[in-house]
Design a protein around this motif. Structure first.
Motif, PDB file in Angstrom:
ATOM      1  N   LEU A 108       0.813  -1.225   0.000  1.00 23.31           N
ATOM      2  CA  LEU A 108       0.000   0.000   0.000  1.00 23.31           C
ATOM      3  C   LEU A 108       0.837   1.261   0.000  1.00 23.31           C
ATOM      4  CD1 LEU A 108      -2.592  -0.636   2.836  1.00 23.31           C
ATOM      5  CD2 LEU A 108      -3.160  -0.247   0.464  1.00 23.31           C
ATOM      6  N   LEU A 110       0.983   4.913   1.425  1.00 23.85           N
ATOM      7  CA  LEU A 110       0.320   5.627   2.519  1.00 23.85           C
ATOM      8  C   LEU A 110       0.740   7.086   2.517  1.00 23.85           C
ATOM      9  CD1 LEU A 110       0.888   3.074   5.431  1.00 23.85           C
ATOM     10  CD2 LEU A 110      -1.152   3.306   4.011  1.00 23.85           C
ATOM     11  N   THR A 112       0.965  10.378   4.643  1.00 26.57           N
ATOM     12  CA  THR A 112       0.924  10.817   6.043  1.00 26.57           C
ATOM     13  C   THR A 112       0.333  12.221   6.158  1.00 26.57           C
ATOM     14  OG1 THR A 112       3.144  11.756   5.973  1.00 26.57           O
ATOM     15  CG2 THR A 112       2.968   9.430   6.600  1.00 26.57           C
ATOM     16  N   ALA A 143      -5.818  -2.494   4.724  1.00 27.14           N
ATOM     17  CA  ALA A 143      -5.781  -1.209   4.000  1.00 27.14           C
ATOM     18  C   ALA A 143      -6.501  -0.119   4.783  1.00 27.14           C
ATOM     19  CB  ALA A 143      -6.409  -1.381   2.616  1.00 27.14           C
ATOM     20  N   GLN A 144      -7.661  -0.454   5.361  1.00 28.88           N
ATOM     21  CA  GLN A 144      -8.431   0.551   6.122  1.00 28.88           C
ATOM     22  C   GLN A 144      -7.641   1.043   7.343  1.00 28.88           C
ATOM     23  OE1 GLN A 144     -12.019  -1.616   6.928  1.00 28.88           O
ATOM     24  NE2 GLN A 144     -12.969  -1.077   4.974  1.00 28.88           N
ATOM     25  N   THR A 147      -4.418   3.123   6.176  1.00 30.33           N
ATOM     26  CA  THR A 147      -4.764   4.410   5.561  1.00 30.33           C
ATOM     27  C   THR A 147      -5.216   5.403   6.633  1.00 30.33           C
ATOM     28  OG1 THR A 147      -5.396   3.237   3.552  1.00 30.33           O
ATOM     29  CG2 THR A 147      -6.119   5.508   3.713  1.00 30.33           C
ATOM     30  N   ALA A 151      -3.168   8.847   7.839  1.00 22.95           N
ATOM     31  CA  ALA A 151      -3.841  10.148   7.715  1.00 22.95           C
ATOM     32  C   ALA A 151      -3.770  10.950   9.008  1.00 22.95           C
ATOM     33  CB  ALA A 151      -5.289   9.946   7.294  1.00 22.95           C
TER      34      ALA A 151
END
Length: 197
Positions: A108, A110, A112, A143-144, A147, A151
């Motif tokens: 994945l 990502l 930030t 993934a959830q 992510t 964030a």
């Protein structure tokens, strides 16, 4: 005679070089990880140094985690770095994989909170073989979680949670409700670029 001159020139070139101590970022306690040599400090910018988390944390149970740091600035005889990636050794990964189980890899990108892009590889290892729908559900959950975590975190916080194993433990707790798990590891990360904020 010519040979002697060349040898003398080589020696002079070597004398012009200077040793610099290399330090990891504040996130990892600004530990010294070694020395590097250069005639011009400018030439060292961008040089990538590799060490293990065992060396950095003085915990040799973590020697299977390779860390990469890139020199970003030089002051006096000290070179300061930034984190650019980590990877677990192949033999460590091989030792975790068992027969008649599923190995579920999720790769994945990502983003930030501070606009850095980190590509990570997560490996989930089940106790027995999972079917396709379970594999899909596990990947979706991984993934959830990642992510959402990226964030709300800056790069330093995210990297700390990755290499300490805290983030892998959080993922493990979530995915074991989908299918019995033996292990979850974030086996690789790489700083891709600095995205526009």
């Amino acid at each position: 005679m010519a040979k002697k001159k060349q040898a003398g020139r080589r020696l002079e070139g070597w004398k012009a070089k200077k040793w610099y101590r290399v330090y990891v970022p504040e996130t990892f306690g600004k530990v010294e990880i070694g020395d590097t040599i250069s005639a011009d400090p400018e030439n060292m910018i961008g040089r990538v140094m590799t060490t293990t988390l065992g060396e950095v944390a003085q915990d040799y149970s973590k020697s299977h985690i390779k860390m990469k740091f890139k020199i970003k600035n030089v002051a006096g005889d000290a070179a300061y770095t930034e984190f650019v990636g980590h990877e677990v050794t192949r033999d460590y990964l091989r030792s975790m994989v068992k027969r008649r189980t599923s190995r579920i890899d999720t790769i994945l990108p990502l983003l930030t909170r501070d606009g850095k892009l980190l590509r990570v590889t997560v490996v989930c290892l089940t106790l027995t073989r999972a079917d396709q729908s379970q594999v899909h559900a596990i990947r979706q959950t991984v993934a959830q979680i990642l992510t959402a975590k990226a964030a709300e975190s800056d790069l330093d916080t995210l990297v700390r949670e990755i290499v300490s194993g805290d983030l892998a433990r959080d993922i493990f707790k979530a995915v074991k409700t989908i299918y019995p798990m033996r292990r979850v590891e974030i086996t690789k990360s790489r700083l891709e670029q600095i995205a526009a904020v």
